[in-house]
Design a protein around this motif. Structure first.
Motif, PDB file in Angstrom:
ATOM      1  N   GLU A 109      -2.152   3.686  -0.017  1.00  0.00           N
ATOM      2  CA  GLU A 109      -3.333   3.066   0.578  1.00  0.00           C
ATOM      3  C   GLU A 109      -4.439   4.086   0.869  1.00  0.00           C
ATOM      4  OE1 GLU A 109      -3.658  -0.054   0.729  1.00  0.00           O
ATOM      5  OE2 GLU A 109      -1.609  -0.847   0.629  1.00  0.00           O
ATOM      6  N   THR A 147      -2.493   0.352  -7.142  1.00  0.00           N
ATOM      7  CA  THR A 147      -1.484  -0.672  -7.439  1.00  0.00           C
ATOM      8  C   THR A 147      -0.769  -0.353  -8.747  1.00  0.00           C
ATOM      9  OG1 THR A 147      -2.733  -2.364  -6.255  1.00  0.00           O
ATOM     10  CG2 THR A 147      -1.135  -3.129  -7.882  1.00  0.00           C
ATOM     11  N   ASN A 175       1.573   2.741  -8.153  1.00  0.00           N
ATOM     12  CA  ASN A 175       2.774   2.330  -7.429  1.00  0.00           C
ATOM     13  C   ASN A 175       3.554   3.533  -6.887  1.00  0.00           C
ATOM     14  OD1 ASN A 175       4.553   0.381  -6.396  1.00  0.00           O
ATOM     15  ND2 ASN A 175       5.940   0.608  -8.133  1.00  0.00           N
ATOM     16  N   GLY A 202       2.890   2.425   0.394  1.00  0.00           N
ATOM     17  CA  GLY A 202       2.076   2.622  -0.799  1.00  0.00           C
ATOM     18  C   GLY A 202       0.960   3.639  -0.629  1.00  0.00           C
ATOM     19  N   ASP A 237      -8.169   0.884  -5.138  1.00  0.00           N
ATOM     20  CA  ASP A 237      -7.086  -0.030  -4.782  1.00  0.00           C
ATOM     21  C   ASP A 237      -6.406  -0.570  -6.038  1.00  0.00           C
ATOM     22  OD1 ASP A 237      -5.467  -1.324  -2.998  1.00  0.00           O
ATOM     23  OD2 ASP A 237      -6.941  -2.814  -2.376  1.00  0.00           O
ATOM     24  N   ILE A 238      -7.210  -0.888  -7.048  1.00  0.00           N
ATOM     25  CA  ILE A 238      -6.642  -1.352  -8.316  1.00  0.00           C
ATOM     26  C   ILE A 238      -5.796  -0.252  -8.945  1.00  0.00           C
ATOM     27  CG2 ILE A 238      -7.200  -2.072 -10.665  1.00  0.00           C
ATOM     28  CD1 ILE A 238      -9.734  -3.397  -9.485  1.00  0.00           C
TER      29      ILE A 238
END
Length: 550
Positions: free
Chosen positions: A367, A108, A111, A365, A104-105
């Motif tokens: 995910e 992000t 992107n 995104g 998840d980090i």
């Protein structure tokens, strides 16, 4: 004013500065999950008004320093509930997979926009497509390797933000498959009323929401009976399929692989047989039960899921992945074809623009990297061991509930969730006379509901243990006052593979402490009920409800 030494954008900051701030964010997250930021409670309880007073404010025109921002984030975390705490027993959404959190980090930072391959998400599109194929294999669908990719119409699945949306999309696909004319002419082109057949009392709220949003209307749901085990009754469904109401056509039957109240699992083989016999789309809502697919030992409970035309899976329920993570999968990949923005590109093996064939979604995104990372890190065997360990822990926690003598279980399951009311043995004994007096039954139900809500509310506000709270019929008549009325009930859902012994003992102590406090008052009200048929309001009503109540 914002700190002139702390520019807003990553590209304008010294790398070491950015590393320090991001390390502080990770430390904050770890302090939250450890309990340090929560005073070692599941949550520090506050009312809506109290949190508005604490956290709300005018629009900020001047910024703050890095330190002030981190203080604000810590304040938000300190008033948040931890679903990763083993004392959180309301829902299974632990979200504590280290691989998924790491991914998840990374996601992000990357992107990526999964709307398209070129200029948006080249590697991410491949990873998501591969993950969809893995999930199809787990269900038992035919799944060609990604190296044999034939275009978007060959994938047969998509990421969504939750089970609500996965069920919406499955309904939309079933409707378009049954009535191709809807794509151009709308529902007015259909000569009869299309309806979804599902069991009442065990359904998820998303079906009513979808029926209303997709133009089917509330009357677009046809209700079958549920069994005393809180599963769909195949005999009731068979009867309605054989003889639907006049002017209605059943275009979808919903099977539930783990309902959101007791996690009862339908006889999917029987439902699949009925749907095949009548030529009706079969959808399996496996948002809870899907985690069993990873266990060779437990997945037998889902026998027949491979025959479903569509399946909804929710990895953020029961697979240790943080929100949002859900998938809609289809046995025949071609059923997503009608939703393609450019139909000719759906069969182009050089096109992997996922946004062209994902209804309701445009930009979104990366995910899907979270579940991909979990599967890569643990493998299906490792995840299966976690799921099996959680089942053993759940059974141990059911034993804990029963040995307290404080509860009456309404629905049991060998999966990870049960439903129960607060009805201590001595209160049940005191109410025996009321059972033989039908005029008192309504008052007894109200008494049990009121104290059940009060018990759940006291635990929740104390921050020591969190159970779910919702309304449920006593379909098996475990209380003994009939099967039609609803009670306020608690739900216990075990999301963790292990609960340490000391924490388990603490849970039991908290239950017994609050039980002692309420049992005396409930006995007083029970005796008053027998003489007045109108028990006094002891102030036990609660204003807290949980996710299953939706």
């Amino acid at each position: 004013m914002s700190d002139p030494e702390s520019p807003a954008l990553l590209s304008n900051r010294p790398r070491d500065d950015s590393r320090r701030m991001l390390h502080r964010a990770v430390d904050l997250g770890l302090d939250f999950t450890s309990g340090e930021l929560r005073d070692n409670l599941v949550l520090r309880h506050a009312t809506v008004g109290e949190l508005i007073d604490r956290l709300a404010g005018p629009i900020p025109h001047a910024g703050t320093s890095d330190d002030q921002l981190m203080d604000s984030l810590a304040e938000i975390a300190s008033w948040s509930i931890s679903q990763a705490d083993p004392r959180y027993l309301a829902f299974p959404d632990t979200g504590d997979s280290i691989a998924a959190l790491t991914a998840d980090i990374v996601a992000t930072f990357l992107n990526q926009n999964l709307i398209a391959f070129d200029r948006s998400a080249p590697a991410a599109s491949v990873i998501e497509a591969q993950l969809i194929i893995w999930l199809r294999e787990l269900i038992g669908y035919k799944a060609a390797p990604l190296t044999a990719y034939q275009g978007l119409a060959s994938l047969g699945g998509m990421w969504t933000s939750g089970g609500n949306m996965s069920n919406h999309i499955a309904i939309a696909a079933a409707l378009a498959h049954t009535y191709p004319e809807v794509r151009h002419s709308g529902l007015r082109a259909i000569p009869e009323q299309p309806v979804i057949l599902l069991a009442g009392g065990v359904e998820h709220f998303s079906y009513l929401a979808a029926a209303q949003a997709l133009g089917l209307g509330t009357d677009g749901l046809l209700w079958a009976d549920a069994t005393p085990d809180f599963t769909s009754d195949p005999a009731s469904i068979a009867g309605l399929l054989a003889s639907p109401p006049s002017g209605k056509r059943i275009f979808m039957v919903v099977g539930v692989a783990g309902n959101c109240r007791t996690t009862g699992i339908d006889d999917l083989q029987a439902l699949a047989d009925l749907c095949a016999q009548h030529g009706v789309w079969f959808h399996v809502d496996a948002c809870h039960g899907g985690s069993l697919l990873f266990s060779e030992k437990l997945k037998v409970q889902l026998a027949g899921i491979e025959r479903a035309d569509s399946v909804a899976l929710d990895p953020h329920k029961g697979l240790f992945v943080s929100y949002p993570s859900s998938y809609a999968l289809f046995r025949d990949p071609a059923v997503l074809g009608p939703f393609a923005r450019y139909p000719d590109r759906a069969t182009d093996p050089d096109c992997l623009d996922l946004g062209l064939i994902t209804p309701f979604y445009g930009s979104r995104g990366f995910e899907s990297l979270k579940l991909w990372a979990l599967m890569k890190h643990q493998g299906t065997d490792g995840i299966g061991r976690l799921v099996e360990a959680r089942q053993a822990t759940y059974q141990r926690m059911v034993d804990l509930l029963e040995r307290t003598g404080s509860f009456r279980l309404l629905g049991t399951s060998d999966f990870y969730r049960c439903a129960f009311v607060f009805l201590p043995d001595q209160v049940a004994h005191a109410l025996q006379e009321a059972y033989s007096r039908p005029e008192l039954h309504g008052a007894v139900r109200a008494l049990v509901s009121r104290y059940t809500a009060a018990f759940a509310d006291r635990l929740y506000r104390s921050g020591t243990v969190v159970f779910d709270l919702f309304a449920l019929q006593d379909l098996a008549d475990r209380i003994g006052l009939g099967t039609t009325a609803k009670y306020q009930v608690m739900g216990m859902c075990v999301g963790h593979p292990q609960i340490p012994d000391d924490i388990e003992r603490g849970i039991e102590r908290a239950i017994l402490d609050h039980s002692r406090e309420l049992t005396a008052a409930m006995l007083t009200d029970a005796h008053a009920l027998l003489t007045t048929a109108a028990p006094p309001d002891s102030g036990a009503a609660a204003d807290v409800t949980g996710p299953a109540g939706w």
